[in-house]
Design an enzyme around this catalytic site. Structure first.
Site, mmCIF file in Angstrom:
data_model
loop_
_atom_site.group_PDB
_atom_site.id
_atom_site.type_symbol
_atom_site.label_atom_id
_atom_site.label_comp_id
_atom_site.label_asym_id
_atom_site.label_seq_id
_atom_site.Cartn_x
_atom_site.Cartn_y
_atom_site.Cartn_z
ATOM 1 N N GLU A 26 -5.789 -10.309 -1.271
ATOM 2 C CA GLU A 26 -5.423 -10.360 0.140
ATOM 3 C C GLU A 26 -6.011 -11.634 0.704
ATOM 4 O O GLU A 26 -7.226 -11.842 0.636
ATOM 5 C CB GLU A 26 -6.046 -9.200 0.942
ATOM 6 C CG GLU A 26 -5.296 -7.913 0.887
ATOM 7 C CD GLU A 26 -5.986 -6.823 1.708
ATOM 8 O OE1 GLU A 26 -6.608 -7.137 2.739
ATOM 9 O OE2 GLU A 26 -5.907 -5.654 1.293
ATOM 10 N N TYR A 29 0.841 -1.192 0.000
ATOM 11 C CA TYR A 29 0.000 0.000 0.000
ATOM 12 C C TYR A 29 0.879 1.244 0.000
ATOM 13 O O TYR A 29 1.983 1.235 0.552
ATOM 14 C CB TYR A 29 -0.822 0.072 1.282
ATOM 15 C CG TYR A 29 -2.053 -0.794 1.377
ATOM 16 C CD1 TYR A 29 -2.988 -0.889 0.348
ATOM 17 C CD2 TYR A 29 -2.323 -1.493 2.558
ATOM 18 C CE1 TYR A 29 -4.130 -1.664 0.489
ATOM 19 C CE2 TYR A 29 -3.459 -2.266 2.701
ATOM 20 C CZ TYR A 29 -4.362 -2.341 1.660
ATOM 21 O OH TYR A 29 -5.499 -3.095 1.801
ATOM 22 N N ASN A 72 -9.507 0.175 -2.522
ATOM 23 C CA ASN A 72 -9.355 -1.045 -1.736
ATOM 24 C C ASN A 72 -10.663 -1.367 -1.050
ATOM 25 O O ASN A 72 -11.229 -0.509 -0.373
ATOM 26 C CB ASN A 72 -8.270 -0.884 -0.677
ATOM 27 C CG ASN A 72 -8.042 -2.188 0.070
ATOM 28 O OD1 ASN A 72 -7.683 -3.183 -0.545
ATOM 29 N ND2 ASN A 72 -8.272 -2.181 1.374
ATOM 30 N N GLU A 73 -11.125 -2.574 -1.239
ATOM 31 C CA GLU A 73 -12.373 -3.010 -0.636
ATOM 32 C C GLU A 73 -13.474 -1.962 -0.850
ATOM 33 O O GLU A 73 -14.095 -1.498 0.099
ATOM 34 C CB GLU A 73 -12.195 -3.298 0.865
ATOM 35 C CG GLU A 73 -11.280 -4.475 1.123
ATOM 36 C CD GLU A 73 -11.340 -4.988 2.547
ATOM 37 O OE1 GLU A 73 -11.254 -6.200 2.744
ATOM 38 O OE2 GLU A 73 -11.465 -4.154 3.481
ATOM 39 N N ASN A 105 -7.425 1.531 3.870
ATOM 40 C CA ASN A 105 -7.819 0.841 5.127
ATOM 41 C C ASN A 105 -6.556 0.532 5.934
ATOM 42 O O ASN A 105 -5.964 1.425 6.514
ATOM 43 C CB ASN A 105 -8.645 -0.423 4.831
ATOM 44 C CG ASN A 105 -9.616 -0.748 5.966
ATOM 45 O OD1 ASN A 105 -10.484 0.064 6.236
ATOM 46 N ND2 ASN A 105 -9.492 -1.888 6.614
ATOM 47 N N ALA A 106 -6.120 -0.744 5.982
ATOM 48 C CA ALA A 106 -4.776 -1.102 6.477
ATOM 49 C C ALA A 106 -4.520 -0.752 7.934
ATOM 50 O O ALA A 106 -3.356 -0.610 8.327
ATOM 51 C CB ALA A 106 -3.710 -0.454 5.590
ATOM 52 N N GLU A 107 -5.559 -0.558 8.737
ATOM 53 C CA GLU A 107 -5.355 -0.200 10.151
ATOM 54 C C GLU A 107 -4.504 1.065 10.264
ATOM 55 O O GLU A 107 -3.733 1.249 11.219
ATOM 56 C CB GLU A 107 -4.731 -1.360 10.941
ATOM 57 C CG GLU A 107 -5.661 -2.525 11.151
ATOM 58 C CD GLU A 107 -5.910 -3.343 9.910
ATOM 59 O OE1 GLU A 107 -7.050 -3.288 9.405
ATOM 60 O OE2 GLU A 107 -5.006 -4.030 9.428
HETATM 61 C C1 GAL Z 1 -8.685 -6.021 4.777
HETATM 62 C C2 GAL Z 1 -8.219 -4.664 4.254
HETATM 63 C C3 GAL Z 1 -6.813 -4.367 4.747
HETATM 64 C C4 GAL Z 1 -6.714 -4.611 6.231
HETATM 65 C C5 GAL Z 1 -7.195 -6.006 6.557
HETATM 66 C C6 GAL Z 1 -7.179 -6.354 8.016
HETATM 67 O O1 GAL Z 1 -10.012 -6.222 4.633
HETATM 68 O O2 GAL Z 1 -8.233 -4.652 2.850
HETATM 69 O O3 GAL Z 1 -6.482 -3.054 4.414
HETATM 70 O O4 GAL Z 1 -7.487 -3.666 6.889
HETATM 71 O O5 GAL Z 1 -8.507 -6.157 6.161
HETATM 72 O O6 GAL Z 1 -5.907 -6.314 8.495
#
Ligand code: GAL
Length: 992
Positions: free
Chosen positions: A289, A94, A197-198, A138-140
């Protein structure tokens, strides 16, 4: 927990919304005949089976790494080499918009934010890259990757709202052009680029915004990107299928690391194959992922439990299930998690982002790494797999074994029309039972029930196996094998490593033309039973245990090993020619032994190996004869012994010099009060006046002036508020609701008097507290309320159009108890120096603090953080020490503290040479060990360690202990580590 709930609810909404607008979506989908990247390039192509790179099919086995979570750029090569050594060929990453455009219109790729060293390191290691620039990731990550200024920028984000499209335009142009310059089309390693993303969950009344989707594609293309565009749907839900190669993600074991042995019975999502066929049958089954670990939140159970939840058993069951669905693009999230240093995290995670990954945060290797190596080496040696299709997805229970407790998927090569793969696992994924079975399968010599010479196969608990039929290993054909394998052909001889769990019965049959080959055990003592099968196959039955080497005919060498032995095999390739030399997959060399093998080069008759050792290791090398005479390991020649079967062995002892670390408690620490703001003489003249009377934030402000820190440009770290008021004489207390994100806390002072804290817990993201005045002030007297709050990062924005990342940090409401008419006459706010005009261009916009090396603290008092303070407030501590860790070793170091029960409510931050590598909340936890990479630590010279201590109790606080610890000792061949720049303290304009 809250975060998970939001994700689940959001997913539910998506499903409902999707169902409602099925009509539109279907027609949009129907127009989606895969275009070979809109005819822009021909280096990366695909069909229904797989991607092809420069015309060659490959199964992409990839792992996720975030450059920004490892700021030491010279260590990226180490990580890539480790990924490569596993047999993987790609890394997905990312890019975090928020750190590249912290101030709108000012793009920055300075310091650790420069992507080029990361990209160059991948190319050097021979790793393809999948770039994922968002804009949403996203990615926390704080705000899911969005910049802080997004919180006050109007327009609904993640929709086609013009304001949002304008907001990301500069960033996408900037990051897109860097990506474009490093595409494979230009000799670089980037092969795919993900859009969004998502983009999978939508806040009603908004639904999937096709205009946004196509605008973003246009922007990425306009920036010069020509390789295929992908997207990562949150499940195979058919969103954003207008990219070139759509795909999805899957986290089947979830994120509850506190129950690491609990799997749901239906955890294995076999139905995803049908979803793939439904939405995009003409492209490879791409999983951008797949769970490679799990994140852990404040108050969680710690990353070792996440590594157990997603350990080798998980890897075997779930990744093999992906192979059962002919997945030829599989990216594991994360393969190396790294660190949420500075203010990277969203409130759902703490400093470590270890993720329980195969490569841990301190870059040491978990057993998971070795299991993945087995799987990746199997795929790399199995071209027939790349063109397979599952034949009985969803109808696998009892198939081929007659045992209803087992599921077996038949996966057949539809192009070669020869090889079959049979993926066996428990029907109930959570079962720990031992299943006995026979496998009845069609083969080129007719239907066979295996084992053919008595005994039964077994599957023990959480496990999965891939049994093969009519499989080519060089010129050797295996009619079948229940033992799993890796293979390479060296000097015309097929080396086949057959493995199983220790003590398991297996059978492997070798095809022959006229006469059965001779079978000779050349090393080891496993008994081999033999049987000739009608139709020209020689079946061998054995128990996998230890290592036994068997010569079959002239051209086949079998290593029959148990799993522990199998873990020790490495398949390496010397560099080839041209710009992508290190991507070579020809001329394999097999090496058994060592903690890590990084590279092999052939110099004339010398074979040079590089690798890492943590123990004395016996090596066995299978290389062409001409190059087996002189072998060096990390430059030193090995003393070789030849085996009777044409390989060489050697033993190597690592050199692991003793290193003594400074004892932090015996160092001199200097200290200063870090909260002068509560002294009677303090002037806040340089602070920002909080006087906005309206906000574009979707949360309507209910206070007379807007008290959202973000509206004034403060998006990270600690935030201070000051409220001046003139007393009516009736105030008895102050009630205030502060928002900081879960695990945040705040402390409140009336003038110089501490009146209380919300110490925080893992649940509350905002909290209303009432803080009593010691006595009502005198009527007409002037006072100041000071509030110190933590900013744990912004929420993510998983549900598109929800605007959840805009949830403000700051003061949501306040009132004076006993005197509703009391007015605050002036509000002021302070955060990181300069706010969006952040001062530290090297460490970036989120690494808030007061903490730089080089500051002259001679005039400060002497005291240490383990002495602490006996009153509430914030104290700052500094010390310096030298490290002297020699080169040639990799000794990761952590800062370690222990839990204090005395005055439990405090928060500490640890700064190493100005980089904040630890945020410790004593009463919430769980993290107590904070790895700090070499390169942040100066391993050969001086270091400055600074510690902040915010005591939230009236009794003050101290750290229970503070120490440095070496986590592991490894002799290494890793590339030299260059210290990340750590600019020293200087008097900064505007600092106060
Ligand atoms: C996925 C998301 C990632 C990260 C992961 C959980 O759904 O695409 O960015 O948040 O969940 O670690």
């Amino acid at each position: 927990m809250r975060y998970l709930l939001v994700k689940l609810l959001a997913l539910l909404c998506t499903i409902l919304v999707t169902a409602k607008r099925q009509g539109i979506a279907q027609s949009a989908r129907r127009s989606l005949i895969p275009r070979q990247t809109d005819n822009l390039q021909s280096n990366v192509t695909w069909d229904q089976y797989s991607f092809k790179i420069n015309g060659k099919r490959l199964a992409i086995f990839s792992g996720e790494v975030h450059p920004y979570r490892m700021p030491v750029q010279s260590l990226h090569l180490d990580v890539f080499q480790k990924v490569k050594a596993m047999g993987f060929n790609a890394v997905s990453f990312y890019v975090f918009w928020g750190i590249h455009e912290p101030k709108r219109g000012e793009l920055s790729f300075e310091g650790f934010r420069d992507l080029q060293p990361f990209i160059d390191a991948a190319k050097k290691a021979g790793i393809y890259l999948i770039a994922r620039p968002g804009p949403y990731i996203n990615a926390e990550t704080t705000a899911g990757g969005f910049p802080g200024w997004g919180t006050y920028t109007p327009g609904i984000w993640r929709t086609s709202n013009a304001t949002y499209l304008e907001a990301y335009a500069d960033y996408i142009q900037a990051v897109g052009s860097t990506i474009a310059a490093n595409e494979i089309t230009k000799g670089g390693p980037i092969i795919l680029v993900q859009s969004e993303n998502e983009y999978s969950g939508f806040q009603a009344p908004y639904t999937e915004d096709f205009v946004y989707e196509s605008k973003l594609i246009q922007s990425l293309r306009a920036a010069g990107i020509t390789v295929p565009l992908t997207t990562n749907d949150a499940s195979p839900g058919g969103h954003y299928t207008s990219v070139n190669v759509w795909g999805y993600d899957s986290y089947p074991d979830g994120f509850d690391c506190s129950h690491p042995y609990t799997w749901s019975p239906n955890a294995v999502p076999e139905s995803y194959w049908n979803a793939h066929l439904k939405y995009t049958p003409n492209i490879p089954n791409a999983v951008y992922e797949f769970q490679g670990g799990a994140f852990d939140g404040w108050g969680g159970s710690g990353y070792s439990t996440c590594a157990t939840l997603t350990g080798p058993e998980f890897e075997r069951v779930f990744y093999k299930n992906e192979f059962a669905m002919s997945t030829t693009m599989l990216n594991l999230y994360m393969i190396f998690g790294g660190t949420n240093w500075g203010g990277i995290a969203h409130p759902g995670v703490y400093t470590s982002y270890d993720y329980g990954s195969a490569i841990s945060e301190d870059r040491t290797l978990r057993e998971k790494f070795y299991e993945l190596k087995l799987q990746a080496n199997f795929l790399a040696a199995s071209p027939a797999y790349i063109t397979t299709r599952p034949q009985n997805a969803g109808k696998s229970q009892g198939a081929f074994t007659g045992n209803q407790a087992l599921k077996t998927t038949q996966v057949l090569d539809k192009v070669g029309n020869k090889t079959g793969f049979y993926v066996v696992r428990q029907s109930d994924a959570s079962s720990n039972a031992v299943q006995q079975y026979n496998l009845t399968v069609p083969t080129s010599i007719g239907s066979l029930t295996i084992p053919t010479m008595g005994g039964t196969l077994s599957l023990t608990g959480k496990d999965s196996k891939i049994h093969i039929v009519d499989y080519s290993a060089g010129s050797t054909t295996l009619t079948y094998s229940t033992a799993e394998l890796m293979t390479a052909t060296i000097d015309g001889r097929d080396i086949i490593v057959l493995y199983g769990n220790s003590g398991e019965l297996h059978e492997t049959a070798i095809k022959f033309a006229t006469e059965a080959p001779t079978v000779k055990v050349v090393s080891g003592n496993t008994a081999i039973k033999q049987k000739q099968l009608p139709g020209g196959s020689l079946a061998l039955q054995f128990i996998t245990s230890g290592q036994t080497v068997v010569q079959v005919g002239d051209n086949t060498l079998l290593y029959i090993v148990d799993r522990t032995n199998a873990y020790q095999f490495w398949v390496l390739h010397p560099p080839g020619e041209g710009p992508l030399a290190s991507f070579n997959t020809e001329n394999p060399i097999i090496v058994k032994g060592g903690y890590l093998l990084r590279s092999v080069t052939l110099n004339g008759s010398t074979l040079a190996l590089t690798g890492d050792l943590n123990n004395t290791s016996s090596f066995e090398v299978v290389a062409p004869k001409a190059q087996s005479k002189t072998i060096t390991f990390n430059g030193s020649p090995l003393t070789l012994t030849s085996t009777s079967y044409g390989t060489v062995t050697a033993s190597i002892a690592p050199s692991l010099p003793a290193v003594s670390l400074p004892n932090l408690s015996s160092l001199t620490w200097k200290t200063a009060n870090s909260l002068p703001e509560i002294s009677a003489t303090y002037s806040d003249a340089a602070w920002t006046i909080a006087n906005h009377t309206n906000t574009t934030n979707p949360r309507r402000s209910t206070t007379p002036v807007v008290l959202y820190a973000g509206d004034y440009g403060y998006h990270t770290g600690n935030i201070l508020w000051r409220a001046q008021f003139s007393s009516t004489g009736a105030e008895t207390a102050f009630t205030v609701r502060v928002s900081g994100g879960s695990a945040f806390g705040y402390s409140v002072w009336l003038d110089s008097t501490f009146i209380g804290s919300w110490t925080g817990d893992a649940v509350h993201g905002d909290y209303e507290g009432t803080f009593k005045f010691p006595k009502s002030p005198t009527k007409g007297s002037n006072h100041v309320i000071t509030i110190l709050q933590d900013h744990m990062g912004y929420e993510e924005d998983w549900t598109a159009a929800s605007e959840s990342f805009k949830a403000p940090r700051g003061i949501l409401s306040y009132s004076f108890v006993g005197s509703p008419s009391t007015n605050v006459t002036l509000w002021k706010v302070a955060g990181n120096l300069g706010g969006e005009n952040y001062a530290d261009r090297t460490r970036g916009p989120l690494n808030e603090g007061w903490h730089l090396p080089g500051f002259n603290d001679a005039s400060w008092a002497t005291s240490s953080p383990t002495t602490g303070i006996s009153a509430p407030g914030v104290q700052f501590y500094r010390t310096t020490f030298n490290l002297n860790v020699p080169s040639g070793v990799d000794y990761p170091i952590s800062i370690v503290t222990t839990n204090s029960t005395a005055s439990p409510h405090f928060r500490s931050q640890f700064y190493v040479n100005g980089y904040q590598f630890g945020k410790y909340i004593n009463h919430i936890g769980p993290q107590k060990v904070f790895p700090v990479p070499q390169g942040i630590f100066n391993y050969q010279g001086q270091n400055t360690l600074a510690v902040s201590l915010w005591a939230a109790d009236s009794t003050g606080a101290k750290l229970d202990s503070l120490a440095l610890q070496i986590n592991a000792k490894v002799e290494t061949s890793m590339p030299a580590v260059v210290n990340q720049p750590a600019p020293a303290w200087t008097q900064r304009p505007g600092a106060f």
